[in-house]
Scaffold this active site. Structure first.
Site, PDB file in Angstrom:
ATOM      1  N   ARG A  32      48.069  35.652  47.627  1.00 31.20           N
ATOM      2  CA  ARG A  32      48.042  37.109  47.840  1.00 31.20           C
ATOM      3  C   ARG A  32      47.082  37.514  48.963  1.00 31.20           C
ATOM      4  NH1 ARG A  32      45.821  37.631  41.713  1.00 31.20           N
ATOM      5  NH2 ARG A  32      47.656  36.317  41.507  1.00 31.20           N
ATOM      6  N   SER A  49      46.452  31.789  44.177  1.00 35.64           N
ATOM      7  CA  SER A  49      47.515  32.628  44.736  1.00 35.64           C
ATOM      8  C   SER A  49      47.370  32.860  46.240  1.00 35.64           C
ATOM      9  CB  SER A  49      47.498  33.971  44.015  1.00 35.64           C
ATOM     10  OG  SER A  49      48.066  34.976  44.803  1.00 35.64           O
ATOM     11  N   ASP A 101      60.827  39.404  41.159  1.00 31.67           N
ATOM     12  CA  ASP A 101      60.607  38.607  39.940  1.00 31.67           C
ATOM     13  C   ASP A 101      59.236  38.848  39.292  1.00 31.67           C
ATOM     14  OD1 ASP A 101      59.117  37.485  41.963  1.00 31.67           O
ATOM     15  OD2 ASP A 101      59.983  35.477  41.824  1.00 31.67           O
ATOM     16  N   ARG A 115      49.002  27.847  35.958  1.00 30.49           N
ATOM     17  CA  ARG A 115      47.613  28.311  36.134  1.00 30.49           C
ATOM     18  C   ARG A 115      47.055  28.822  34.820  1.00 30.49           C
ATOM     19  NH1 ARG A 115      48.803  31.124  41.926  1.00 30.49           N
ATOM     20  NH2 ARG A 115      48.429  29.197  43.063  1.00 30.49           N
TER      21      ARG A 115
END
Ligand code: MIC
Ligand code: SF4
Length: 643
Positions: free
Chosen positions: A537, A535, A64, A379
């Site tokens: 990540r 995030s 996505d 965000r």
């Protein structure tokens, strides 16, 4: 004493530790999800663990984030993930099927289950009564392999909702109110539970909007009860048998209680550049705008877009405004197409975007310079939109739609009477974009498709006796992982190529940082409070590792980033006296002797050799994390512990 909802789920999944706040607990994980921007790395890590088939009840790989496909990189990564999924027992949600959190809520989420995802907005699942948490890719890989997931037992916060929202005020305004009161640090170390009569006025997707943005509070997760409304939602998704009731006991204990009277709320916006910089629409009304974007995992449900379609019907988007709309899932998109709402949206002049994250992560639709952009996203960090001086405001779909027509910030309440859009009794169910894994007997013959964009990931060395390195960067408070490792259309396709990504590390703060790291070979980063928020990540740890960062010294860390640093083998340190932060300058040479012995055990002295001073730091990690750091990261640790 009774239990909170979260305590009940934790209790039934506890495999290590005791439910004592502030201590480490290990949880059994029922479900996992990944998205492609973190997934490629997570599956490389999963492969490195050598587990043939996932051991979870359900694992899903979504595509996505990287769907622009401006070169071969994204498509190669998609094929890699698809083949790994097929081989190792993971369901694969194809590009175009929708945003991971929206689709997971619709098709897979189950009340009372645990879910971790390599995406910080995984707590969206709290809307359906899951204990759903964001995690680094490696933690998700370990959970897929049947491993335990560790968190610090959080404090419990209860938000009591009373009353009922006024017409055209929405779930987004509730969470903006929570952010206004608690700030982006207010949820750190806490689970936020919603309760009270007001809960009964909110549908599952509305609850999910609220739990989704609990990520912006820094909370471990947020959760709603599973009630009759949850049952109806699951029934309409053809999954009534997944329903179980879940509620807090009357005598459950909460560390904090907040009261919000829904009837008193009005429309709000989070102004640039933080989600807690909340203003009322009254304050902003009449201000000219340039762009409106509706979508993202926060606000792209069927109800959201039906309300938008109702507002846009028969109107035209203001000539000075560009309106983009991305439905959250194929289910939503298809239903809007069937009932005619999509025609109303198209007729108004909206630009219809793919069902994906898209502009939320800077994949296209960057605003004009200094452009004012209203977004229904979660965000608004500086530069995240792709336009360095873009001015991003986070608003509800209702505020977004009325403003797109007006060309200025507008108040949807002026539309008058509310429109009643009922929850569908039956959603359109068509899972033809979800590819099931190969049956066990065929998995060995599935070939993994690897493209040239996939480079090996960096592995740390065991912790040395002494760390001695220069402060290669000094940054302030609330540094997000978008600062550390930016995303966006130009960089995101390289999430499986750490050497290339490293050229952009901290680019928002200081473009010269990677160059300094290369010149010095090793270094330390110094920062303020809430370092690494945003995030999940793990690239924000793996890339600094690749650049030679050995330790990060800050006032405080955000939860997922701290775990990612430990997993990467970078030592996370916090100042004992925050004022010592002021005594360090960039390029000061620091020495931390005896670190192997002291890490995670007691206070550690850091010598500033440039200034001739010293100061104390802590390394607040669990015993298991200490072993991980000593081994030089989770992969080394896992290898050692299975030897
Ligand atoms: C985000 O919203 O920042 C992301 C992109 O979804 C990230 C994951 C990532 O960086 O890939 C997140 O929220 O964890
Ligand atoms: Fe995607 Fe944005 Fe949600 Fe992250 S916050 S998962 S980029 S839609």
């Amino acid at each position: 004493m009774g239990s909170t909802i979260a305590e009940k789920i934790i209790k039934s999944h506890l495999v290590e530790g005791e439910m004592v706040q502030g201590t480490d607990i290990g949880l059994r994980i029922d479900q996992t999800l990944t998205q492609d921007a973190t997934g490629t790395m997570a599956y490389l890590e999963f492969e490195a663990m050598g587990v043939p088939r996932v051991k979870t009840e359900r694992s899903v790989a979504y595509i996505d984030h990287n769907t622009l496909q401006t070169g071969f990189e994204n498509a190669d990564d998609h094929r890699f993930i698809q083949s790994v999924a097929k081989k190792h027992g993971i369901y694969f949600s194809r590009p175009g099927n929708g945003i991971c959190h929206q689709v997971h809520l619709e098709r897979f989420g189950i009340p009372g289950k645990t879910l971790i995802g390599s995406d910080s907005h995984t707590p969206t699942g709290g809307g359906i009564g899951m204990l759903a948490m964001g995690a680094g890719g490696l933690d998700v890989a370990v959970a897929m392999g049947g491993g335990t997931y560790y968190i610090t037992m959080p404090k419990m916060v209860r938000i009591n909702l009373t009353g009922k929202l006024s017409p055209w005020v929405s779930a987004k305004d509730i969470i903006l109110e929570v952010l206004r009161r608690m700030s982006v640090k207010g949820g750190v170390g806490k689970i936020i539970e919603y309760g009270g009569e007001g809960v009964k006025t909110l549908s599952v997707p509305e609850r999910a909007t609220i739990t989704n943005m609990g990520a912006e509070l820094g909370a471990t997760t947020s959760v709603f009860p599973s009630d009759e409304i949850t049952r109806q939602f699951l029934k309409a998704q053809g999954r009534e048998s997944d329903w179980v009731e879940l509620k807090a006991d009357d005598d459950a204990h909460y560390d904090e209680v907040l009261e919000i009277n829904l009837s008193e709320l009005g429309p709000m916006a989070a102004a640039p550049h933080m989600p807690d910089n909340v203003k009322t629409i009254d304050e902003l009304k009449g201000k000219k705008i340039d762009q409106v974007l509706i979508g993202s995992c926060t606000n792209s449900s069927y109800l959201d877009l039906m309300r938008v379609a109702h507002i846009l019907k028969g109107k035209t988007v203001h000539p000075d405004v560009s309106l983009g709309i991305a439905p959250g899932s194929k289910q939503v998109y298809n239903m809007l197409a069937q009932n005619g709402a999509l025609a109303d949206i198209i007729a108004s002049g909206a630009r219809i975007l793919e069902c994906a994250c898209g502009p939320c992560i800077g994949m296209g639709q960057s605003p004009n310079s200094k452009g004012i952009s209203l977004r229904t996203f979660n965000r608004n960090f500086e530069g995240r939109s792709g336009t360095a001086d873009g001015q991003i405001y986070l608003v509800s779909p209702e505020t977004a739609a009325v403003s797109a027509i007006a060309g200025v910030f507008a108040d949807a309440r002026e539309l008058g009477e509310a429109v009643e859009i009922p929850m569908p009794e039956q959603f359109l169910i068509n899972d033809n974009m979800i590819v099931p894994p190969a049956p066990v007997e065929e998995m060995d013959s599935v070939e993994i498709l690897r493209g040239p964009n996939i480079k090996p990931f960096p592995i740390s060395e065991p912790l040395p006796e002494t760390i001695s390195a220069k402060t290669l960067l000094k940054v302030g408070d609330n540094i997000t992982t978008d600062h550390i490792m930016p995303a966006g259309a130009k960089i995101l396709p390289y999430r499986s190529n750490i050497p290339y990504l490293s050229n952009f590390c901290f680019a928002v703060c200081d473009e010269k940082f990677p160059e300094r790291c290369r010149a010095e070979g090793k270094g330390i980063v110094v920062g303020g409070s809430n370092y690494g928020q945003g995030s999940s990540r793990e690239h924000a740890a793996l890339v600094p590792l690749y650049l030679g960062i050995k330790a990060v010294i800050v006032k405080s860390f955000a939860r997922i980033h701290l775990a990612n640093l430990v997993n990467a083998g970078i030592v996370p340190l916090t100042f004992v006296n925050e004022s010592d932060y002021d005594t360090i300058d960039q390029m000061d040479e620091l020495e931390i002797p005896n670190i192997r012995e002291l890490v995670g055990k007691s206070e550690i002295t850091v010598y500033n050799k440039t200034k001739g001073t010293s100061f104390k730091v802590n390394c607040t990690i669990s015993e298991r994390q200490r072993d991980i750091i000593l081994a030089g990261g989770l992969l080394n640790y896992t290898r050692e512990s299975v030897k």
